[in-house]
Design a protein around this motif. Structure first.
Motif, PDB file in Angstrom:
ATOM      1  N   LYS A 115     -37.958   2.839   3.707  1.00  0.00           N
ATOM      2  CA  LYS A 115     -37.636   4.154   3.495  1.00  0.00           C
ATOM      3  C   LYS A 115     -37.339   4.568   1.961  1.00  0.00           C
ATOM      4  CE  LYS A 115     -34.203   4.375   6.762  1.00  0.00           C
ATOM      5  NZ  LYS A 115     -33.068   4.906   7.350  1.00  0.00           N
ATOM      6  N   TYR A 155     -35.399  15.578  -8.187  1.00  0.00           N
ATOM      7  CA  TYR A 155     -35.123  15.029  -6.815  1.00  0.00           C
ATOM      8  C   TYR A 155     -35.282  16.165  -5.783  1.00  0.00           C
ATOM      9  CZ  TYR A 155     -32.421  13.861  -2.549  1.00  0.00           C
ATOM     10  OH  TYR A 155     -32.082  13.701  -1.396  1.00  0.00           O
ATOM     11  N   TYR A 207     -27.153  12.287  -3.825  1.00  0.00           N
ATOM     12  CA  TYR A 207     -26.157  11.302  -3.533  1.00  0.00           C
ATOM     13  C   TYR A 207     -26.737   9.994  -2.920  1.00  0.00           C
ATOM     14  CZ  TYR A 207     -21.781   9.678  -1.143  1.00  0.00           C
ATOM     15  OH  TYR A 207     -20.782   8.892  -0.378  1.00  0.00           O
ATOM     16  N   TYR A 217     -27.076   9.251   8.923  1.00  0.00           N
ATOM     17  CA  TYR A 217     -27.220   8.184   7.859  1.00  0.00           C
ATOM     18  C   TYR A 217     -28.152   7.269   7.892  1.00  0.00           C
ATOM     19  CZ  TYR A 217     -24.200   7.008   3.914  1.00  0.00           C
ATOM     20  OH  TYR A 217     -23.677   6.800   2.504  1.00  0.00           O
ATOM     21  N   MET A 218     -28.126   6.610   9.324  1.00  0.00           N
ATOM     22  CA  MET A 218     -29.008   5.439   9.533  1.00  0.00           C
ATOM     23  C   MET A 218     -30.581   6.045   9.380  1.00  0.00           C
ATOM     24  SD  MET A 218     -28.358   3.099  12.820  1.00  0.00           S
ATOM     25  CE  MET A 218     -27.060   2.052  12.104  1.00  0.00           C
ATOM     26  N   PHE A 219     -30.784   7.056  10.048  1.00  0.00           N
ATOM     27  CA  PHE A 219     -32.131   7.635  10.240  1.00  0.00           C
ATOM     28  C   PHE A 219     -32.661   8.550   9.166  1.00  0.00           C
ATOM     29  CE2 PHE A 219     -31.061   5.973  14.478  1.00  0.00           C
ATOM     30  CZ  PHE A 219     -32.123   4.886  14.527  1.00  0.00           C
ATOM     31  N   TYR A 220     -31.710   8.689   8.254  1.00  0.00           N
ATOM     32  CA  TYR A 220     -32.060   9.771   7.304  1.00  0.00           C
ATOM     33  C   TYR A 220     -33.353   9.161   6.544  1.00  0.00           C
ATOM     34  CZ  TYR A 220     -32.021  11.802   2.344  1.00  0.00           C
ATOM     35  OH  TYR A 220     -32.195  12.510   1.245  1.00  0.00           O
ATOM     36  N   ARG A 221     -34.287  10.282   6.554  1.00  0.00           N
ATOM     37  CA  ARG A 221     -35.506   9.941   5.823  1.00  0.00           C
ATOM     38  C   ARG A 221     -36.013  11.380   5.083  1.00  0.00           C
ATOM     39  NH1 ARG A 221     -38.420   5.851   9.437  1.00  0.00           N
ATOM     40  NH2 ARG A 221     -36.745   4.587   9.942  1.00  0.00           N
ATOM     41  N   TYR A 222     -36.201  11.057   3.764  1.00  0.00           N
ATOM     42  CA  TYR A 222     -36.450  12.454   3.105  1.00  0.00           C
ATOM     43  C   TYR A 222     -37.482  12.157   2.066  1.00  0.00           C
ATOM     44  CZ  TYR A 222     -36.524  17.068   1.073  1.00  0.00           C
ATOM     45  OH  TYR A 222     -37.017  18.370   0.435  1.00  0.00           O
ATOM     46  N   PRO A 223     -38.530  12.780   1.770  1.00  0.00           N
ATOM     47  CA  PRO A 223     -39.241  13.581   2.551  1.00  0.00           C
ATOM     48  C   PRO A 223     -40.102  13.352   3.378  1.00  0.00           C
ATOM     49  CG  PRO A 223     -40.258  13.691   0.337  1.00  0.00           C
ATOM     50  CD  PRO A 223     -39.098  12.458   0.510  1.00  0.00           C
ATOM     51  N   GLN A 224     -40.697  14.118   4.066  1.00  0.00           N
ATOM     52  CA  GLN A 224     -42.043  13.597   5.119  1.00  0.00           C
ATOM     53  C   GLN A 224     -43.082  12.787   4.309  1.00  0.00           C
ATOM     54  OE1 GLN A 224     -42.357  15.358   8.744  1.00  0.00           O
ATOM     55  NE2 GLN A 224     -43.728  13.628   9.077  1.00  0.00           N
ATOM     56  N   VAL A 283     -43.588   8.104   8.148  1.00  0.00           N
ATOM     57  CA  VAL A 283     -42.133   8.370   8.306  1.00  0.00           C
ATOM     58  C   VAL A 283     -42.055  10.024   8.882  1.00  0.00           C
ATOM     59  CG1 VAL A 283     -39.842   8.441   7.095  1.00  0.00           C
ATOM     60  CG2 VAL A 283     -41.565   6.758   6.484  1.00  0.00           C
ATOM     61  N   ALA A 302     -32.202  17.380   3.227  1.00  0.00           N
ATOM     62  CA  ALA A 302     -32.694  17.295   1.883  1.00  0.00           C
ATOM     63  C   ALA A 302     -31.710  16.266   0.930  1.00  0.00           C
ATOM     64  CB  ALA A 302     -32.642  18.566   1.092  1.00  0.00           C
ATOM     65  N   GLY A 303     -30.529  16.029   1.602  1.00  0.00           N
ATOM     66  CA  GLY A 303     -29.669  15.160   0.555  1.00  0.00           C
ATOM     67  C   GLY A 303     -28.825  14.379   1.617  1.00  0.00           C
ATOM     68  N   LEU A 304     -28.093  13.423   1.169  1.00  0.00           N
ATOM     69  CA  LEU A 304     -26.993  12.592   2.105  1.00  0.00           C
ATOM     70  C   LEU A 304     -25.683  13.164   1.706  1.00  0.00           C
ATOM     71  CD1 LEU A 304     -27.902   8.887   1.711  1.00  0.00           C
ATOM     72  CD2 LEU A 304     -27.741  10.324   3.673  1.00  0.00           C
ATOM     73  N   LYS A 305     -25.440  14.096   0.830  1.00  0.00           N
ATOM     74  CA  LYS A 305     -24.227  14.371   0.403  1.00  0.00           C
ATOM     75  C   LYS A 305     -23.365  14.748   1.508  1.00  0.00           C
ATOM     76  CE  LYS A 305     -21.387  16.350  -2.826  1.00  0.00           C
ATOM     77  NZ  LYS A 305     -20.654  15.768  -4.084  1.00  0.00           N
ATOM     78  N   ALA A 326     -22.604  11.760   4.024  1.00  0.00           N
ATOM     79  CA  ALA A 326     -21.808  10.929   3.521  1.00  0.00           C
ATOM     80  C   ALA A 326     -20.262  11.459   3.370  1.00  0.00           C
ATOM     81  CB  ALA A 326     -22.535  10.476   2.071  1.00  0.00           C
TER      82      ALA A 326
END
Lengths: 524, 215
Positions: A274, A372, A480, B135-142, B146, B152-155, B158
């Motif tokens: 990933k 980003y 983040y 969180y576990m399957f967060y994937r960005y971008p395409q 994947v 667009a973000g984990l903020k 999380a």
């Protein structure tokens, strides 16, 4: 009670089993990487033996005759070469905000030796042609193509210093001609390892140590490993090489990518795969550059020109590295460097000759784009080279000085040590007016780091980015990443709640103990 | 006082596994968060993810158990006795007053517990599971093969996950303490270990429990 203990014990067992399974390195089956190992360890023997050709069994009085002999069999190959950037030192590129421009070493200034104009006699030693000594060079004459620079396999071919690309007088042309083949690291490295006037000056990840590197220095080129050659990755079709550098190019095309061989998702671990969406391979797999010899990080031209007894001199540090040269100024070098990191989407812009500059801020000689939020951007490692170099204080543009001198009185700085004269003569070469007023301005150049890939066990550990303080990518903010970032109000609120709960427990518990004692006393 | 079988075998197994997993997830989670250092970031991530999957499996079994046994009704919040229960913890407990809510097999939880546990089951655990899964399957971008979640973000993810973690730490501390407020200091703990607890006599409740056993 027993049953409970058994079930808890069972639970712990299952958990530890799962843990062990996840943490052990498994997999001995043939991996894609092992296939690559096999592929690149097979060395191909050429299908022809050039020592047998009658065309080459003779004396060659001049290098153009060798080219002629080459063309006599390899007809039309020269036309391919003459379309390449190796020959033209320029190509058409779209530059953001500037449109389609013809860019290359021919017309781009850098912050090392600055530029070739007026200095062709010296700089163009590394041109794959014979005799590009000034602007009059004939790019249409195929006999000027230097086949040997790239195809010499005898390891004896060298070009003359200050010879405008002509071979050194010591070269036995006939012998070289009979020992030609696929380009080796020695061919490419002769020029690409010495850019900027010395070993590893420019790139930081391309230097003479790569002629014979260990696995730790470069896992691909390691002499005791795959021993891969430059052209194994920088493949060529019709003499057009794959790959280019963002010092002279600006478009996201024709790039060499690790994915060519390793695929986009090469890891066994899904979390690492990933990462490839946002992080370039190089970022983790090149933990440091300039692993063997130092690379130049700062070049201050302002101190140039000091003479001892009227003569130029050089100073070296304890490791023998130049720190001062009268002809060039002072330098700072670095070895075993952690790269800087930037977001990069494969496009760049350049300071072009005549562009107006603002002397109060460092001039960006090249600007690599990315962020980003841009889905095409990835984090890449770079080297940043800073310098102080000459500019026109009235017209506010960078000056192309004439540095190399071919004859007395031609203004060459390295002979006359007169900036004003060097600027006058240099600017004539690029057809720009010069005001006779010069100063020095800070400049910055960004060089992506792509080589010196380390073995797997030397890869950048997760925690070097996923860490609260001073991580490798601490300078990249606005997004983040776990382990580095946090939301401060959650930290305050959460810690506050925990403290309150603890306080509540202790106060309540204390009161219970106190009241329990009191009751005991009362009962007694 | 009658010795009653309050916590069934699966219930106890579920409770203790959940306890272990939450402690472990908290420990590894706060290491990933950068608050503590023990396993190292990389191992902490791996362990956290394995424990998370184990926890998900446990949750699936627990949900099944709650539904099929009807035990989920134990957690329905009620206002009945709420005030009395609060007063007990604020005043009564120091005077050695009796527990205002009688613990029975059919009603194991006092109204405060009901609210807290319901909140845990309906808000905090689902929050942790949902944010954890993203969180576990967060994937960005395409890109490549994947499939992106298009976040667009984990903020935000999380932040929510961390907030839930802090709440769970608070729950854990309070829970450990409140264990000691049973009939005796260790009676609650013993009950959760063995399943049996001495409950106060009450004719109607007793007959109910008998009925349950017959059923």
């Amino acid at each position: 009670m027993k049953k409970t203990i058994i079930s808890i014990g069972f639970g712990v067992l299952v958990l530890s089993l799962l843990t062990m399974l996840t943490l052990t390195d498994h997999g001995t089956a043939t991996t894609p990487l092992m296939k690559l190992h096999t592929k690149y360890r097979q060395k191909v023997t050429p299908s022809v033996d050039h020592t047998q050709f009658t065309q080459l069994k003779k004396h060659f009085s001049k290098p153009q005759d060798v080219t002629s002999a080459c063309i006599s069999c390899h007809n039309e190959r020269h036309t391919e070469v003459m379309q390449s950037s190796h020959w033209n030192w320029e190509r058409q590129e779209y530059v953001e905000g500037k449109g389609i421009r013809t860019l290359g070493k021919k017309n781009i200034l850098n912050n090392f030796c600055i530029g070739i104009s007026g200095n062709e006699q010296s700089c163009n030693k590394c041109h794959i042609g014979y005799g590009w000594g000034d602007k009059s060079f004939d790019f249409k004459n195929s006999l000027n193509v230097d086949c040997l620079a790239c195809h010499d396999n005898s390891n004896t071919y060298i070009k003359a210093v200050g010879g405008a690309g002509m071979p050194d007088a010591s070269v036995d042309l006939a012998n070289v001609a009979r020992h030609v083949g696929k380009p080796m690291r020695t061919n490419c490295g002769t020029c690409h390892f010495y850019g900027g006037g010395g070993n590893n000056v420019k790139h930081g990840d391309l230097e003479k140590a790569l002629f014979d590197p260990s696995r730790d220095v470069d896992v691909h080129m390691a002499s005791d490993g795959e021993d891969m050659q430059c052209v194994d990755c920088h493949t060529a079709r019709k003499h057009q090489m794959l790959g280019k550098m963002y010092s002279v190019s600006s478009m996201n095309r024709n790039r060499v990518e690790c994915e060519q061989c390793h695929t986009a998702m090469p890891h066994a671990d899904d979390i690492l795969n990933k990462h490839t969406l946002k992080v370039a391979c190089q970022t983790c797999h090149i933990p440091e550059y300039a692993k063997v010899n130092p690379t130049k990080l700062y070049w201050d031209w302002t101190t140039a020109g000091k003479l001892k007894d009227g003569k130029p001199y050089e100073e070296t540090d304890s490791t023998g590295t130049d720190v001062y040269m009268s002809i060039k100024g002072s330098f700072r070098w670095g070895k075993n460097l952690k790269p800087d990191y930037i977001w990069f989407n494969g496009t760049a812009s350049h300071y072009l000759i005549g562009d107006t500059l603002d002397p109060s801020v460092p001039v960006k000689i090249n600007t690599l784009y990315g962020s980003y939020d841009d889905p095409d951007s990835k984090i890449v490692p770079v080297k940043i080279h800073r310098a102080k170099q000459i500019y026109d204080t009235q017209y506010h543009y960078l000056i192309q000085p004439k540095t190399f001198s071919t004859k007395a009185g031609d203004g060459g700085y390295w002979k006359e040590f007169n900036w004003n004269r060097a600027a006058q003569e240099g600017m004539k070469q690029i057809n720009l007016p010069y005001s006779d007023n010069y100063g020095f301005v800070e400049t910055e150049m960004t060089w992506p780091i792509n080589h010196m890939v380390s073995p797997k066990n030397k890869t950048v550990p997760c925690a070097e980015c996923h860490t609260r303080n001073n991580g490798r990518i601490a300078s990249l903010t606005g997004f983040y990443i776990p382990g580095r970032d946090y939301t401060s109000w959650v930290e305050y609120l959460g810690s506050g709640f925990i403290l309150l709960t603890l306080a509540g427990v202790f106060i309540h518990g204390g009161m219970r103990i106190a009241s329990f004692r009191k009751q005991k006393e009362n009962n007694a | 006082m009658t010795r009653e079988y309050v916590y069934k075998r699966f219930e106890r197994f579920w409770h203790w596994m959940q306890a272990l997993l939450i402690i472990f997830l908290g420990f590894t989670g706060f290491e990933i968060h950068g608050s503590i250092h023990f396993f190292g970031f990389e191992q902490a991530v791996k362990l956290h993810n394995v424990a998370a999957i184990a926890f998900l499996v446990l949750i699936i079994f627990a949900v099944f158990w709650h539904i099929t046994t009807g035990e989920w009704r134990q957690y329905l919040p009620t206002r009945k006795n709420l005030r009395a229960q609060m007063e007990y913890y604020i005043f009564g407990i120091f005077r050695n007053a009796p527990h205002p809510t009688k613990k029975t097999v059919l009603s194991k939880l006092n109204p405060l517990q009901k609210i807290v546990y319901a909140g845990l089951k309906v808000i905090v655990i689902p929050l942790m599971v949902m944010s954890g899964l993203v969180y576990m399957f967060y994937r960005y971008p395409q890109r490549y093969e994947v499939i992106s979640l298009n976040i667009a973000g984990l903020k935000v993810v999380a932040t929510l996950h961390t907030l839930g973690a802090f709440l769970l730490v608070c729950f854990f501390i309070a829970h450990l303490y409140l264990i000691t407020t049973g009939t005796t200091i260790t009676s609650n703990l013993k009950a959760m270990l063995t399943g049996y607890e001495d409950l106060p006599d009450d004719e109607s409740e007793k007959s109910n429990s008998l009925m349950m056993e017959q059923l």
